[in-house]
Scaffold this motif. Structure first.
Motif, PDB file in Angstrom:
ATOM      1  N   ALA A   1       0.842  -1.202   0.000  1.00  0.00           N
ATOM      2  CA  ALA A   1       0.000   0.000   0.000  1.00  0.00           C
ATOM      3  C   ALA A   1       0.874   1.248   0.000  1.00  0.00           C
ATOM      4  O   ALA A   1       0.612   2.209  -0.735  1.00  0.00           O
ATOM      5  CB  ALA A   1      -0.927  -0.012   1.217  1.00  0.00           C
ATOM      6  N   GLY A   2       1.937   1.231   0.806  1.00  0.00           N
ATOM      7  CA  GLY A   2       2.873   2.355   0.821  1.00  0.00           C
ATOM      8  C   GLY A   2       3.518   2.556  -0.540  1.00  0.00           C
ATOM      9  O   GLY A   2       3.677   3.682  -1.015  1.00  0.00           O
ATOM     10  N   LEU A   3       3.872   1.438  -1.181  1.00  0.00           N
ATOM     11  CA  LEU A   3       4.498   1.527  -2.505  1.00  0.00           C
ATOM     12  C   LEU A   3       3.513   2.054  -3.547  1.00  0.00           C
ATOM     13  O   LEU A   3       3.892   2.809  -4.448  1.00  0.00           O
ATOM     14  CB  LEU A   3       5.026   0.147  -2.931  1.00  0.00           C
TER      15      LEU A   3
ATOM     16  N   PHE B   1     -12.004   8.913  -5.850  1.00  0.00           N
ATOM     17  CA  PHE B   1     -11.480   8.363  -4.592  1.00  0.00           C
ATOM     18  C   PHE B   1     -12.589   8.266  -3.545  1.00  0.00           C
ATOM     19  O   PHE B   1     -12.775   7.227  -2.913  1.00  0.00           O
ATOM     20  CB  PHE B   1     -10.326   9.224  -4.071  1.00  0.00           C
ATOM     21  N   LEU B   2     -13.329   9.368  -3.392  1.00  0.00           N
ATOM     22  CA  LEU B   2     -14.375   9.389  -2.354  1.00  0.00           C
ATOM     23  C   LEU B   2     -15.447   8.340  -2.633  1.00  0.00           C
ATOM     24  O   LEU B   2     -15.882   7.624  -1.726  1.00  0.00           O
ATOM     25  CB  LEU B   2     -15.001  10.786  -2.270  1.00  0.00           C
ATOM     26  N   LEU B   3     -15.861   8.254  -3.896  1.00  0.00           N
ATOM     27  CA  LEU B   3     -16.907   7.277  -4.247  1.00  0.00           C
ATOM     28  C   LEU B   3     -16.442   5.851  -3.952  1.00  0.00           C
ATOM     29  O   LEU B   3     -17.191   5.030  -3.415  1.00  0.00           O
ATOM     30  CB  LEU B   3     -17.269   7.398  -5.727  1.00  0.00           C
ATOM     31  N   LEU B   4     -15.191   5.560  -4.333  1.00  0.00           N
ATOM     32  CA  LEU B   4     -14.696   4.191  -4.165  1.00  0.00           C
ATOM     33  C   LEU B   4     -14.371   3.869  -2.712  1.00  0.00           C
ATOM     34  O   LEU B   4     -14.545   2.737  -2.269  1.00  0.00           O
ATOM     35  CB  LEU B   4     -13.470   3.967  -5.053  1.00  0.00           C
ATOM     36  N   ALA B   5     -13.899   4.882  -1.984  1.00  0.00           N
ATOM     37  CA  ALA B   5     -13.498   4.627  -0.600  1.00  0.00           C
ATOM     38  C   ALA B   5     -14.694   4.581   0.337  1.00  0.00           C
ATOM     39  O   ALA B   5     -14.699   3.841   1.313  1.00  0.00           O
ATOM     40  CB  ALA B   5     -12.513   5.700  -0.132  1.00  0.00           C
ATOM     41  N   ALA B   6     -15.734   5.364   0.012  1.00  0.00           N
ATOM     42  CA  ALA B   6     -16.814   5.526   0.990  1.00  0.00           C
ATOM     43  C   ALA B   6     -18.119   4.846   0.590  1.00  0.00           C
ATOM     44  O   ALA B   6     -19.037   4.779   1.404  1.00  0.00           O
ATOM     45  CB  ALA B   6     -17.062   7.013   1.230  1.00  0.00           C
ATOM     46  N   THR B   7     -18.239   4.356  -0.642  1.00  0.00           N
ATOM     47  CA  THR B   7     -19.491   3.717  -1.054  1.00  0.00           C
ATOM     48  C   THR B   7     -19.201   2.351  -1.677  1.00  0.00           C
ATOM     49  O   THR B   7     -18.030   1.991  -1.863  1.00  0.00           O
ATOM     50  CB  THR B   7     -20.250   4.571  -2.096  1.00  0.00           C
TER      51      THR B   7
ATOM     52  N   MET C   1      -6.407   4.412  -7.606  1.00  0.00           N
ATOM     53  CA  MET C   1      -5.184   3.891  -6.971  1.00  0.00           C
ATOM     54  C   MET C   1      -5.142   4.288  -5.498  1.00  0.00           C
ATOM     55  O   MET C   1      -4.763   3.477  -4.645  1.00  0.00           O
ATOM     56  CB  MET C   1      -3.955   4.440  -7.686  1.00  0.00           C
ATOM     57  N   ALA C   2      -5.546   5.539  -5.215  1.00  0.00           N
ATOM     58  CA  ALA C   2      -5.560   5.970  -3.813  1.00  0.00           C
ATOM     59  C   ALA C   2      -6.551   5.117  -3.024  1.00  0.00           C
ATOM     60  O   ALA C   2      -6.250   4.654  -1.909  1.00  0.00           O
ATOM     61  CB  ALA C   2      -5.935   7.448  -3.731  1.00  0.00           C
ATOM     62  N   ALA C   3      -7.716   4.863  -3.624  1.00  0.00           N
ATOM     63  CA  ALA C   3      -8.705   4.013  -2.938  1.00  0.00           C
ATOM     64  C   ALA C   3      -8.161   2.592  -2.806  1.00  0.00           C
ATOM     65  O   ALA C   3      -8.379   1.929  -1.782  1.00  0.00           O
ATOM     66  CB  ALA C   3     -10.017   4.016  -3.721  1.00  0.00           C
TER      67      ALA C   3
END
Lengths: 173, 183
Positions: free
Chosen positions: A116-118, A144-150, B125-127
């Motif tokens: 994940a860091g890489l 990012f928000l859509l994929l991370a939060a939904t 990628m960030a997600a």
């Protein structure tokens, strides 16, 4: 680059990763930075292309192979994607439940966290190439928000981003 | 518990592997439902073993699961058939989409579409990095997770250390540093 060397480089990336896009940093290091046969733009496109259709996220390696060496490259990418899968058979036969031991699990978890860091560190140059104005920045952040939060399907996010890019271009005319 | 025919096996793997969107996890859930609950080709224990081992096999988890399930059902023929059925059609579609991009990228509107999708890929990628980390953020594990993620990003981004030595160092750290569940 010949297809066999490409296969070995892609295999190096897939066999040292454990899920999703975690093969990306090794792949970028070899193909974009060291051999310069792939651009950051193409790598970004490969990631996006692989998410439009069905199948695993790791499919982006096939698209990368095609960018580098055409159809033979795509075959090399496909082979590099499927080769590590067969390692599970000796694991089933000889290790069985021992592969789930606390030590093995902890080691794999640490490798996934480092991946994940890489991915974060590999993302910076890709972002520099793709996010060059406020509109792409907004698309990146919204994705990012859509994929991370939904739980929305990635394919819809990609299609929405494509529509936003098109709308932005038409409005700018 | 009756085993599958080669044709039935191939048809199931083709259907789930190439019609399930959203990556490996939804496909794994669909396989579990079909192989264990509906068709009863695999016992829950064998399916669970394949699922667990697929998580610790290098590469793409869903392909490793298909190889394991195929091997348990039809030995090498099943492993090969499972992996091919799941990966070949979707790989062909990926090639076609890449070819379409290469062919049409000079068109302004296509460029605009691609510009939107590559911007989304950065967000994805960030997600993706977040998805990798999230399962390991439980109580007692956060410090270890934070150190490993931050140190790896810093070693690669600031010191330009190649990924494989970083992954090796992380593996060693994981082996030596007990997490909250072990304490």
């Amino acid at each position: 680059m010949n297809a066999f060397l490409l296969y070995l480089l892609l295999l190096k990336a897939t066999i040292t990763s454990f899920s999703g896009l975690s093969s990306l940093p090794v792949l970028r290091g070899d193909l974009v930075v060291r051999h310069r046969v792939l651009t950051d733009r193409q790598l970004n496109t490969a990631v996006a292309v692989a998410r439009i259709g069905p199948g695993p996220i790791g499919l982006y390696v096939v698209s990368v192979g095609y960018f580098v060496a055409g159809l033979p490259g795509a075959v090399a990418g496909w082979l590099a994607m499927i080769t590590p899968a067969f390692l599970i058979i000796p694991m089933l036969r000889y290790l069985g439940r021992r592969a789930e031991s606390r030590h093995a699990r902890r080691t794999i978890q640490a490798v996934i966290l480092a991946s994940a860091g890489l991915v974060i560190s590999a993302m910076a140059p890709l972002a520099r190439d793709a996010v060059t104005a406020p509109a792409p920045l907004a698309i990146s952040a919204a994705s990012f928000l859509l994929l991370a939060a939904t739980r929305v399907d990635t394919a819809w996010v990609i299609l929405g981003a494509a529509a936003a890019g098109l709308a932005g271009s038409l409005l700018a005319r | 518990m009756s085993g599958p025919s080669t044709g039935g096996f191939a048809a199931l793997f083709l259907r789930i592997g190439n019609l399930t969107f959203g990556g490996g996890d939804p496909a794994l859930a669909a396989f579990q439902r079909e192989l264990v609950d509906r068709r009863q080709w695999l016992s829950p224990e064998l399916c669970s073993l394949a699922y667990s081992l697929a998580r610790v096999t290098p590469g793409t988890n869903i392909l490793a699961f298909c190889a394991a399930a195929g091997w348990q059902l039809l030995r090498w023929r099943g492993a090969l058939l499972g992996v091919l059925a799941v990966s070949v059609p979707s790989a062909m579609l990926a090639v076609w989409l890449t070819w379409a991009y290469e062919s049409w990228k000079s068109l302004a509107l296509v460029n605009a579409v691609v510009g939107g999708t590559v911007a989304a890929a950065v967000g994805m990628m960030a997600a993706g990095a977040l998805w990798l980390v999230r399962p390991f953020l439980g109580r007692g594990n956060r410090l270890r997770a934070l150190v490993l993620v931050t140190a790896s990003a810093a070693l690669a981004g600031l010191l330009a250390i190649p990924p494989i030595p970083i992954l090796a160092m992380a593996a060693l750290t994981g082996l030596l540093w007990e997490d909250g569940e072990d304490a």
